[in-house]
Enzyme design. Sequence first.
Site, PDB file in Angstrom:
ATOM      1  N   HIS A  44       1.301   6.416  17.314  1.00 49.07           N
ATOM      2  CA  HIS A  44       2.435   6.061  16.476  1.00 49.07           C
ATOM      3  C   HIS A  44       3.312   5.018  17.170  1.00 49.07           C
ATOM      4  O   HIS A  44       3.107   4.666  18.332  1.00 49.07           O
ATOM      5  CB  HIS A  44       3.246   7.307  16.143  1.00 49.07           C
ATOM      6  CG  HIS A  44       2.567   8.212  15.161  1.00 49.07           C
ATOM      7  ND1 HIS A  44       3.173   9.324  14.620  1.00 49.07           N
ATOM      8  CD2 HIS A  44       1.321   8.151  14.603  1.00 49.07           C
ATOM      9  CE1 HIS A  44       2.336   9.921  13.779  1.00 49.07           C
ATOM     10  NE2 HIS A  44       1.213   9.242  13.763  1.00 49.07           N
ATOM     11  N   GLU A  46       6.378   5.026  18.314  1.00 56.32           N
ATOM     12  CA  GLU A  46       7.122   5.411  19.511  1.00 56.32           C
ATOM     13  C   GLU A  46       6.228   5.394  20.756  1.00 56.32           C
ATOM     14  O   GLU A  46       6.655   4.973  21.835  1.00 56.32           O
ATOM     15  CB  GLU A  46       7.719   6.819  19.329  1.00 56.32           C
ATOM     16  CG  GLU A  46       8.732   6.916  18.193  1.00 56.32           C
ATOM     17  CD  GLU A  46       8.105   7.315  16.861  1.00 56.32           C
ATOM     18  OE1 GLU A  46       8.791   7.978  16.070  1.00 56.32           O
ATOM     19  OE2 GLU A  46       6.937   6.962  16.615  1.00 56.32           O
ATOM     20  N   CYS A  73       8.050  12.123  14.150  1.00 61.14           N
ATOM     21  CA  CYS A  73       7.363  13.312  13.641  1.00 61.14           C
ATOM     22  C   CYS A  73       7.543  14.488  14.597  1.00 61.14           C
ATOM     23  O   CYS A  73       7.769  14.317  15.799  1.00 61.14           O
ATOM     24  CB  CYS A  73       5.882  13.029  13.418  1.00 61.14           C
ATOM     25  SG  CYS A  73       4.975  12.548  14.901  1.00 61.14           S
ATOM     26  N   CYS A  82       5.866  12.892  18.051  1.00 63.75           N
ATOM     27  CA  CYS A  82       6.619  11.848  18.748  1.00 63.75           C
ATOM     28  C   CYS A  82       7.964  12.362  19.244  1.00 63.75           C
ATOM     29  O   CYS A  82       8.481  11.889  20.255  1.00 63.75           O
ATOM     30  CB  CYS A  82       6.821  10.649  17.831  1.00 63.75           C
ATOM     31  SG  CYS A  82       5.282   9.761  17.494  1.00 63.75           S
ATOM     32  N   ASP A 197     -16.403  -9.140 -16.287  1.00 61.39           N
ATOM     33  CA  ASP A 197     -16.072  -9.955 -15.106  1.00 61.39           C
ATOM     34  C   ASP A 197     -16.980  -9.691 -13.921  1.00 61.39           C
ATOM     35  O   ASP A 197     -17.076 -10.524 -13.017  1.00 61.39           O
ATOM     36  CB  ASP A 197     -14.625  -9.704 -14.687  1.00 61.39           C
ATOM     37  CG  ASP A 197     -13.614 -10.236 -15.694  1.00 61.39           C
ATOM     38  OD1 ASP A 197     -14.040 -10.846 -16.689  1.00 61.39           O
ATOM     39  OD2 ASP A 197     -12.407 -10.025 -15.489  1.00 61.39           O
ATOM     40  N   ALA A 282      -6.502  -5.436 -20.293  1.00 59.07           N
ATOM     41  CA  ALA A 282      -5.248  -5.370 -21.017  1.00 59.07           C
ATOM     42  C   ALA A 282      -4.956  -3.969 -21.550  1.00 59.07           C
ATOM     43  O   ALA A 282      -3.819  -3.492 -21.488  1.00 59.07           O
ATOM     44  CB  ALA A 282      -5.261  -6.381 -22.159  1.00 59.07           C
ATOM     45  N   LEU A 285      -3.909  -1.663 -18.613  1.00 61.89           N
ATOM     46  CA  LEU A 285      -2.563  -2.029 -18.163  1.00 61.89           C
ATOM     47  C   LEU A 285      -1.509  -1.562 -19.163  1.00 61.89           C
ATOM     48  O   LEU A 285      -0.475  -0.999 -18.778  1.00 61.89           O
ATOM     49  CB  LEU A 285      -2.478  -3.552 -17.987  1.00 61.89           C
ATOM     50  CG  LEU A 285      -3.194  -4.124 -16.760  1.00 61.89           C
ATOM     51  CD1 LEU A 285      -3.493  -5.603 -16.956  1.00 61.89           C
ATOM     52  CD2 LEU A 285      -2.361  -3.915 -15.503  1.00 61.89           C
ATOM     53  N   GLN A 286      -1.792  -1.765 -20.448  1.00 58.48           N
ATOM     54  CA  GLN A 286      -0.832  -1.357 -21.471  1.00 58.48           C
ATOM     55  C   GLN A 286      -0.656   0.159 -21.503  1.00 58.48           C
ATOM     56  O   GLN A 286       0.435   0.657 -21.802  1.00 58.48           O
ATOM     57  CB  GLN A 286      -1.272  -1.875 -22.842  1.00 58.48           C
ATOM     58  CG  GLN A 286      -0.174  -1.798 -23.893  1.00 58.48           C
ATOM     59  CD  GLN A 286       0.991  -2.735 -23.577  1.00 58.48           C
ATOM     60  OE1 GLN A 286       0.802  -3.926 -23.356  1.00 58.48           O
ATOM     61  NE2 GLN A 286       2.198  -2.185 -23.533  1.00 58.48           N
ATOM     62  N   SER A 287      -1.716   0.890 -21.169  1.00 56.80           N
ATOM     63  CA  SER A 287      -1.620   2.353 -21.126  1.00 56.80           C
ATOM     64  C   SER A 287      -0.613   2.798 -20.079  1.00 56.80           C
ATOM     65  O   SER A 287       0.209   3.704 -20.330  1.00 56.80           O
ATOM     66  CB  SER A 287      -2.994   2.969 -20.823  1.00 56.80           C
ATOM     67  OG  SER A 287      -3.905   2.719 -21.865  1.00 56.80           O
TER      68      SER A 287
END
EC number: 3.5.4.26
Length: 338
Positions: A44, A46, A73, A82, A197, A282, A285-287
């Site tokens: 981590h 520290e 932590c 830490c 795609d 689309a 995304l709209q959902s």
Amino acid sequence: MHRCLELARLGAGHVAPNPMVGAVLVFEDRIIGEGYHRQYGKAHAEVNCIDSVSEADRDLISRSTIYVSLEPCAHHGKTPPCADLLIAKNIPRVVVGCRDPFPKVDGKGIEKLKAAGIEVTLGVLEKECIDLNRRFFTFHTRHRPYIVLKWAQSANGYIARPGERTPISNEYTNRLVHKWRSEEASILVGPRTALIDNPALTARGWTGPDPIRLVIDKDLQLPAGLQLFDRKVKTIVFNTLKHEEENNLLYYQVAEDSSLVNQLITALHRLKIDSVLVEGGARLLQSFIDEGVWDEARVITNNDLVIPAGLPAPRLQNANPISHESLLSDTIRYYHHD
């Protein structure tokens, strides 16, 4: 603390589901050590900060102040606590940016430091520290991943010509999109996007890790030859038929008659995936927009491209514009969910 935040950002894309954390050790207004959390499961901030102190300055550690952007932590995880390290090093003062919402920490690190007689200052640049780790905070306080919506549209508001792959953004914006991918834990597309795609959904245009690939294929009808199924990157297929895992490919079963968005975010929380970049199409995304389950949206508009007729772009609701930038023909607008 500003320096802690600068350091912490260097861990973006490498430490999830852990938070990004930076630490700076200061003796009489001189920085004698600094570090950040570099890799999930590794030391981590520290630890790296204290390890960076030169041999000539090591006797100053016990007379210094350590600044850390997130509460140290207090539990044994993949690394030792830490807070125990700071106590063992006899550091007299700790300045903390913000409290850690993770249940195994959540104030326990601060309590442990205070019980050892260490002076603790909490809440320095607190808003900025929380914002840096908004994915981590969302995951632990709202019990769902942080959700970023992204799409590219023509100048007249279409995201594709009917039934065909339609490149819209320019090469510089595409590079930026790959950077975004490297910063999120996962990336999600619907079945039509996967089929039409045939995307790889990797961060190959940027130096950084690939996100976990997520695809919706309710009836498992997508061809096995798609790039998504090359097994080079962990891929999760949400479907209604089976639940099994094989060679970097997880088939995750969802119910047919429930909200797909809610099932997805519940599954991702269960899988400890703390953020998702939703790239399309689309309808998907709209959902998310209609359900009101999103945090950021990034909308790319190619100002030079006009598509006579096609698939309309999603319609944002309850969106707060934050900023925008231009890359040649493209304008990128950033929004937060109100």
